[in-house]
Structure formats: C-alpha cells, structure tokens
Design a protein around this motif. Structure first.
Motif, PDB file in Angstrom:
ATOM      1  N   ASP A 171       0.765  -1.195  -0.032  1.00 42.71           N
ATOM      2  CA  ASP A 171       0.026   0.105  -0.043  1.00 42.71           C
ATOM      3  C   ASP A 171       0.787   1.213   0.067  1.00 42.71           C
ATOM      4  O   ASP A 171       0.700   2.235  -0.506  1.00 42.71           O
ATOM      5  CB  ASP A 171      -1.055  -0.006   1.213  1.00 42.71           C
ATOM      6  CG  ASP A 171      -1.787   1.169   1.284  1.00 42.71           C
ATOM      7  OD1 ASP A 171      -2.375   1.620   0.267  1.00 42.71           O
ATOM      8  OD2 ASP A 171      -1.611   1.820   2.306  1.00 42.71           O
ATOM      9  N   GLN A 172       1.835   1.232   0.778  1.00 42.17           N
ATOM     10  CA  GLN A 172       2.624   2.459   0.988  1.00 42.17           C
ATOM     11  C   GLN A 172       3.702   2.598  -0.623  1.00 42.17           C
ATOM     12  O   GLN A 172       3.706   3.821  -0.899  1.00 42.17           O
ATOM     13  CB  GLN A 172       3.843   2.030   1.906  1.00 42.17           C
ATOM     14  CG  GLN A 172       4.619   3.386   2.221  1.00 42.17           C
ATOM     15  CD  GLN A 172       5.733   3.110   3.313  1.00 42.17           C
ATOM     16  OE1 GLN A 172       5.158   2.488   4.542  1.00 42.17           O
ATOM     17  NE2 GLN A 172       7.125   3.592   3.363  1.00 42.17           N
ATOM     18  N   LEU A 173       4.028   1.572  -1.119  1.00 42.72           N
ATOM     19  CA  LEU A 173       4.556   1.809  -2.325  1.00 42.72           C
ATOM     20  C   LEU A 173       3.626   2.075  -3.437  1.00 42.72           C
ATOM     21  O   LEU A 173       4.022   3.088  -4.178  1.00 42.72           O
ATOM     22  CB  LEU A 173       5.263   0.405  -2.897  1.00 42.72           C
ATOM     23  CG  LEU A 173       6.447  -0.032  -2.291  1.00 42.72           C
ATOM     24  CD1 LEU A 173       6.876  -1.461  -2.630  1.00 42.72           C
ATOM     25  CD2 LEU A 173       7.469   0.607  -2.519  1.00 42.72           C
ATOM     26  N   PHE A 174       2.457   1.485  -3.488  1.00 41.29           N
ATOM     27  CA  PHE A 174       1.655   1.618  -4.441  1.00 41.29           C
ATOM     28  C   PHE A 174       0.988   3.161  -4.461  1.00 41.29           C
ATOM     29  O   PHE A 174       0.993   3.863  -5.579  1.00 41.29           O
ATOM     30  CB  PHE A 174       0.408   1.036  -4.423  1.00 41.29           C
ATOM     31  CG  PHE A 174       0.564  -0.496  -4.928  1.00 41.29           C
ATOM     32  CD1 PHE A 174       1.772  -0.998  -5.400  1.00 41.29           C
ATOM     33  CD2 PHE A 174      -0.511  -1.524  -4.597  1.00 41.29           C
ATOM     34  CE1 PHE A 174       2.018  -2.240  -5.877  1.00 41.29           C
ATOM     35  CE2 PHE A 174      -0.176  -2.579  -5.050  1.00 41.29           C
ATOM     36  CZ  PHE A 174       1.301  -3.157  -5.450  1.00 41.29           C
ATOM     37  N   THR A 175       0.719   3.834  -3.021  1.00 40.43           N
ATOM     38  CA  THR A 175       0.281   5.325  -3.052  1.00 40.43           C
ATOM     39  C   THR A 175       1.233   6.171  -3.561  1.00 40.43           C
ATOM     40  O   THR A 175       0.887   7.084  -4.081  1.00 40.43           O
ATOM     41  CB  THR A 175       0.024   5.311  -1.525  1.00 40.43           C
ATOM     42  OG1 THR A 175      -1.167   4.415  -1.162  1.00 40.43           O
ATOM     43  CG2 THR A 175      -0.759   6.646  -1.194  1.00 40.43           C
ATOM     44  N   ALA A 176       2.799   5.907  -3.131  1.00 45.04           N
ATOM     45  CA  ALA A 176       3.627   6.822  -3.706  1.00 45.04           C
ATOM     46  C   ALA A 176       3.828   7.056  -5.193  1.00 45.04           C
ATOM     47  O   ALA A 176       3.820   8.011  -5.622  1.00 45.04           O
ATOM     48  CB  ALA A 176       5.056   6.587  -3.115  1.00 45.04           C
ATOM     49  N   LEU A 177       3.674   5.679  -5.680  1.00 45.21           N
ATOM     50  CA  LEU A 177       4.014   5.630  -7.166  1.00 45.21           C
ATOM     51  C   LEU A 177       2.727   6.409  -7.937  1.00 45.21           C
ATOM     52  O   LEU A 177       2.806   6.976  -8.837  1.00 45.21           O
ATOM     53  CB  LEU A 177       4.201   4.155  -7.615  1.00 45.21           C
ATOM     54  CG  LEU A 177       5.308   3.590  -7.401  1.00 45.21           C
ATOM     55  CD1 LEU A 177       5.270   2.124  -7.510  1.00 45.21           C
ATOM     56  CD2 LEU A 177       6.626   4.298  -8.251  1.00 45.21           C
ATOM     57  N   ALA A 178       1.368   5.919  -7.297  1.00 44.26           N
ATOM     58  CA  ALA A 178       0.081   6.627  -8.068  1.00 44.26           C
ATOM     59  C   ALA A 178       0.351   8.287  -7.960  1.00 44.26           C
ATOM     60  O   ALA A 178      -0.151   8.805  -8.882  1.00 44.26           O
ATOM     61  CB  ALA A 178      -1.039   6.089  -7.504  1.00 44.26           C
ATOM     62  N   ARG A 179       1.066   8.578  -6.765  1.00 38.79           N
ATOM     63  CA  ARG A 179       1.113  10.251  -6.673  1.00 38.79           C
ATOM     64  C   ARG A 179       2.356  10.928  -7.484  1.00 38.79           C
ATOM     65  O   ARG A 179       2.279  12.125  -7.570  1.00 38.79           O
ATOM     66  CB  ARG A 179       1.216  10.464  -5.324  1.00 38.79           C
ATOM     67  CG  ARG A 179       0.222  10.299  -4.627  1.00 38.79           C
ATOM     68  CD  ARG A 179       0.443  10.541  -2.738  1.00 38.79           C
ATOM     69  NE  ARG A 179      -0.586  10.370  -2.066  1.00 38.79           N
ATOM     70  CZ  ARG A 179      -0.406  10.220  -0.799  1.00 38.79           C
ATOM     71  NH1 ARG A 179       0.869  10.538  -0.281  1.00 38.79           N
ATOM     72  NH2 ARG A 179      -1.508  10.053   0.003  1.00 38.79           N
ATOM     73  N   GLY A 180       2.930   9.977  -8.142  1.00 34.79           N
ATOM     74  CA  GLY A 180       4.011  10.529  -9.133  1.00 34.79           C
ATOM     75  C   GLY A 180       5.422  10.590  -8.272  1.00 34.79           C
ATOM     76  O   GLY A 180       6.186  11.091  -8.710  1.00 34.79           O
ATOM     77  N   GLU A 181       5.443  10.028  -7.280  1.00 39.13           N
ATOM     78  CA  GLU A 181       6.641  10.190  -6.403  1.00 39.13           C
ATOM     79  C   GLU A 181       7.593   9.073  -6.420  1.00 39.13           C
ATOM     80  O   GLU A 181       7.127   8.163  -7.245  1.00 39.13           O
ATOM     81  CB  GLU A 181       6.086  10.298  -4.738  1.00 39.13           C
ATOM     82  CG  GLU A 181       5.089  11.458  -4.633  1.00 39.13           C
ATOM     83  CD  GLU A 181       4.621  11.315  -2.927  1.00 39.13           C
ATOM     84  OE1 GLU A 181       4.921  10.203  -2.305  1.00 39.13           O
ATOM     85  OE2 GLU A 181       3.782  12.001  -2.522  1.00 39.13           O
ATOM     86  N   THR A 182       8.718   9.086  -6.164  1.00 44.57           N
ATOM     87  CA  THR A 182       9.611   7.978  -6.093  1.00 44.57           C
ATOM     88  C   THR A 182       9.606   7.423  -4.685  1.00 44.57           C
ATOM     89  O   THR A 182      10.289   8.149  -3.894  1.00 44.57           O
ATOM     90  CB  THR A 182      11.027   8.384  -6.469  1.00 44.57           C
ATOM     91  OG1 THR A 182      10.898   9.077  -7.719  1.00 44.57           O
ATOM     92  CG2 THR A 182      12.155   7.358  -6.556  1.00 44.57           C
ATOM     93  N   PRO A 183       9.093   6.262  -4.753  1.00 42.82           N
ATOM     94  CA  PRO A 183       9.099   5.784  -3.140  1.00 42.82           C
ATOM     95  C   PRO A 183      10.577   5.353  -2.728  1.00 42.82           C
ATOM     96  O   PRO A 183      11.233   5.051  -3.242  1.00 42.82           O
ATOM     97  CB  PRO A 183       8.301   4.485  -3.337  1.00 42.82           C
ATOM     98  CG  PRO A 183       8.310   4.004  -4.587  1.00 42.82           C
ATOM     99  CD  PRO A 183       8.755   5.281  -5.489  1.00 42.82           C
ATOM    100  N   ALA A 184      10.625   5.429  -1.402  1.00 41.63           N
ATOM    101  CA  ALA A 184      11.986   5.096  -0.869  1.00 41.63           C
ATOM    102  C   ALA A 184      11.853   3.630  -0.689  1.00 41.63           C
ATOM    103  O   ALA A 184      11.001   2.715  -0.442  1.00 41.63           O
ATOM    104  CB  ALA A 184      11.924   5.472   0.806  1.00 41.63           C
ATOM    105  N   ALA A 185      13.111   2.825  -0.622  1.00 43.45           N
ATOM    106  CA  ALA A 185      13.181   1.404  -0.613  1.00 43.45           C
ATOM    107  C   ALA A 185      12.836   1.039   0.846  1.00 43.45           C
ATOM    108  O   ALA A 185      13.249   1.755   1.669  1.00 43.45           O
ATOM    109  CB  ALA A 185      14.659   1.084  -0.854  1.00 43.45           C
TER     110      ALA A 185
END
Length: 533
Positions: free
Chosen positions: A340-354
C-alpha cells in the motif's frame, strides 16, 4: 486506486503464490483499493511436466494488456516464462503512453534439473527485464542483494510474506514427529526426506500434499520400509492445523532456487515446529537462527540434523519456543501495508523510498540456537594443519559466505604450538595466498583468537586494539568470530563488506555466532571430525 495484479496462480489453486495473491488482494481491498487479478486461470498455458508455457503473448494481449491504461498500478509477479516477461514488456510500453506505474515482485529463480543451460540465460534475461519496473519487491534480504547488479538498490524493497496464524501450542506430544507440507513435485525434494528418514529410528513422518509424483514417493516409502510414514494427500485445513500442532519438526527439503521463501515454514513455526530446510537463498533467511539448514539434496546431512534434534529434547523445546516468537513477527497485514505504501507513492507520481520490512530478530532470540554440548573425547588428537580442511569445514565456510553476503571472507586456523594463524580458505581476496601465515600479535584475527571474543568492527563498535581496520576506506564493516574445536579456539572466521554495501550490525554478529555455535554442536556430535590431522 485501481490495481491490476498479474500472477501465475490464484485461488482456487492451492500454492504459496496463490495464497499470496489472495491475502495481499483481500487486504488491499480493505484499504479501499480496487484490485483485479489475472492468473493462469484466465490465460491458458501448456504444461509438459515441470515445463510450463503461457499463451499470454497471443491471448493475453487482447484479454488483458489492451486494458492496462485503466489502472493506476500494474503489479506483476514472476518469473513465469512467457507470462511475466510479456506482461513486463507490454506494461512498460503502456507506461510510455501515460499508462500505469509498474511494481514487479520477484518470487524465485527458474531452476529445472537437467535444463540449466536454458534456465541460467532465462534468469539473467528476466532480471534484466525487471529494470523496466518502477520498483522491484523481493521477499528476503538475500534476494535484494542478488538483484543489486541489475536494479539500483533504491528501487528494491524487501516485503516478506507470511503464514496462517495458529492457536498457541503449549506442548508437543511424546515421540518425534516430522512433517512435510507441499506439492509432490520433484523440486520439493521429498525423496531426500524419505531417504533421510530411512536412517532414523522412532520417527513418525507425516506428508501432506498432492502432485504428479505422489505414486513414486509412496512406492519409495514402501521400498525403504518406512512403516511409520503417513501420506494424507490433499488435507482439510483442520487436518493440516492438527498436523502442525503434533509435529516437532517441519522439513522443507527443496532442491532448487525455485523455492525462495517457504510459507509453510512460517506456518509450522507459528505452531511451534522447529524449521529444518535446504540452505537456499531466501529460505535460509526465513529459518534464521531458530532452526537448521542443510546442503540441498544431502540426505545424510538431513538425517544428522534430525537425529541431533531427536536426541536433544531440551534444545528441541528451546528452538520451538524461539520459532513461535520469530514467526509472530511476520503477518499478511504487514505485507499489504508495505505494498500500500509503495502503490500510493507511485500513484502520486513520487519516487518511493526502498523498504526493508523483513523482521530483525531481537538479540535474545539469537541466543536460542542449538547449544554446544560437551564434546566427546577422541582416541587421537586432531589438530589443524596445512593439509587442508575436511568437507565439513569447507561446507560451513561456503554456507556462511552465502548467508551473510560479504565482499570478502577468510578462515584462518590456529597452528598448534605456534604464535600464528594460517589462511585455509578465502573468497574475494585475490592477492592472498592459501597457506599464508598471520601473526597472532598485531592482527585482527590474532586478537579475536587470543581474546576468544566475537567482534563487529565498524566506526561505532571497533575495539581500541583493532581500530587500524578503520584505516581501510574501501571497507564499511567486518565480523570476526572465533571457531572452536574440542573446547579450544581452533581458528577465526572473518567477513567484510565494502563501502558501497550495507554495514554489518550487532544483529548480524549475533546471528553469525548462533550459526557457528550450531555448526560446532552438530559437528561435535558427528562421526566426521572437524579438522584433519
């Protein structure tokens, strides 16, 4: 958020991957996401024994890939030849037209016995294709490290799976019950367990699962005269839970890297089963320091491990308690929250932290290793020498370097009646010669041997006496641990990581000490000596 999960198996198929599909999708939906699943149930495939080829290229294109623009996230699981490959390629093409962001979860390697010439290039190609994803997820730290040559570390997250929860098991029945749960397919290695059981007495072996090799395994059990062996086939959830509750040990004897996690290990540990598994990437991370691993396919080693557990009831109970504690740190809720954390960041156009959500054992858990029993007196004196090491020590060195991911490693043996150590094995040290001698005085290994003190060497923890190590700017940290034989320091094992690698931690030191102690225990109770005269 709309998520499309493309995965090889989903319910009603019964497998670890199908379980992951169900658990992750159900929880993501509870978070408010819309999740659609496409699996081999939807895209037909051809099966020829262990070889499986999907029709994704010609049938999936119309059914699935033309709809990718409808989703925010495409979550692809693999590798599945001609299925996940095609999905990665076409999802990447769709993304170029303002399509969805791509998350790829890597489950295992493709390894088919006798087909290594084909599998190795395929695995290399598929890892290269993983670069097309916006983010890569693996289940364990071992697989994260193996992916770094292909994908930047900041784009790799570790989000482990989990097992079913069980009611607390306060006690196990008398006797010694061993359990196998899994598909009866060649790579699962049931034949290794059956042959190991043939060398043991007083063992009840229970086998749960079905597959195209079931008839062969039943015939082998009869041939080996395994009278107290029970094949339960496809069992109900109640029967499986009861088997976990009665078993003292759960064995996962898989032969290849097609086994990369082993959800059944967590399910067994949750019920107090001590995990015993093949030493494979990922699988060894799940076993941790609360069980034992053995060389894949080595029935003699497996028999030795089981015999040691059978004969040491106190160690068995201690490991059982540690296993329950360790398994409780894994949950499907945690897995879903990571996605959920990864998907949400990506959907917002962000680059998620590992992310690294693989649980870190507490130091108290690391103490729950196989205790070192009093060593048996031998009729002759065995001392280290330049003649070399027995297979036991070579195996230990190889397993340690696989499990702890050093950039370089060395094993130095203490020469009797001399103030020096001899380099008897090493890796990643091209300028070091086997047989070279190192003085006890003035060296890190010599200090560790003399003090008999496991040590982590980094900027925070380096003892004053060996801080010269920190003058090596190309290294980030090291572990140095004494190895014992007949209650004496027989040598020192050194592991080092370079500056670009994650430094070792105190937890790594505790785990290495537990590993070496367990190995010393098994070796001390083995008929094979540790060192050659």
């Amino acid at each position: 958020m709309k998520v499309l999960m493309i995965i090889s198996e989903a319910p009603p198929v019964i497998s670890g991957i199908a379980r992951a599909a169900e658990e992750i999708s159900t929880r993501l939906q509870s978070f408010g996401h819309c999740v659609d699943i496409v699996s081999s149930n939807d895209i037909p495939r051809i099966e020829l024994g262990e070889l499986r080829l999907s029709s994704m290229l010609w049938k999936g294109l119309d059914r699935v890939l033309r709809r990718l623009h409808e989703y925010d996230i495409v979550h692809i699981h693999g590798p599945v030849p001609s299925f996940s490959d095609v999905a990665l390629l076409f999802a990447a093409l769709a993304r170029r037209r303002s399509g969805p962001r791509i998350v790829y979860t890597h489950h295992c390697e493709i390894e088919l016995p006798g087909k290594e010439v084909v599998c190795a290039p395929y695995n290399f190609m598929h890892r290269t294709l993983a670069r097309l994803a916006d983010h890569v997820v693996v289940y364990t730290p071992s697989y994260a490290e193996s992916f770094t040559p292909f994908v930047a570390p900041e784009k790799i997250s570790v989000i482990p799976g989990a097992g079913n929860e069980h009611d607390p098991v306060t006690s196990k029945p008398d006797g010694f019950n061993v359990l196998f749960v899994g598909q009866l397919r060649p790579y699962k290695g049931l034949e290794v367990l059956l042959r190991a059981a043939a060398h043991l007495g007083g063992v009840k072996l229970t086998i749960i699962g079905t597959g195209h090799r079931e008839a062969h395994y039943r015939e082998l059990a009869e041939e080996l005269d395994l009278q107290n062996t029970h094949f339960l086939g496809k069992a109900s959830e109640e029967v499986v839970d009861a088997a976990y509750a009665e078993a003292h040990v759960l064995v996962l004897p898989s032969l290849t890297r097609a086994e990369a996690f082993g959800l059944v290990l967590l399910e067994g540990m949750a019920a107090g089963c001590v995990p015993v598994a093949s030493h494979l990437p990922g699988v060894k991370d799940v076993v941790g320091s609360v069980g034992a691993t053995f060389e894949p396919g080595n029935a003699d080693q497996l028999a030795e491990v089981l015999r040691s557990l059978q004969q040491n009831r106190g160690a068995l109970q201690q490991l059982s308690a540690a296993a329950r504690h360790w398994a409780a740190q894994f949950s499907w809720d945690m897995t879903a929250r990571g996605y959920d954390q990864l998907f949400t960041a990506l959907a917002r156009g962000e680059t998620p932290a590992a992310l690294n959500w693989f649980p870190q054992p507490a130091s108290s858990l690391h103490a729950m290793h196989m205790p070192v029993a009093p060593r048996k007196a031998r009729a002759h004196i065995i001392t280290p020498s330049l003649a070399g090491l027995t297979q036991s020590v070579r195996t230990m060195f190889e397993l340690v370097t696989q499990q702890f991911g050093p950039s370089s490693a060395s094993l130095l043996l203490k020469l009797p009646a001399e103030e020096s150590l001899v380099i008897s094995a090493h890796m990643g040290l091209n300028d070091v010669l086997l047989g070279s001698r190192v003085a006890l005085r003035g060296s890190v290994a010599g200090w560790v041997a003399s003090e008999d003190r496991p040590t982590i060497i980094d900027a925070q923890h380096a003892p004053r006496e060996i801080r010269e190590f920190l003058r090596r700017p190309d290294l980030s940290s090291a572990l140095s641990v004494p190895v014992h034989f007949q209650d004496q320091v027989a040598g020192v094992l050194n592991l080092a990581r370079r500056a670009h690698q994650l430094p070792y931690t105190q937890d790594d030191l505790h785990e290495l000490v537990a590993f070496i102690s367990s190995w010393e225990y098994f070796n001390a109770n083995s008929s094979q000596p540790m060192l050659t005269a």
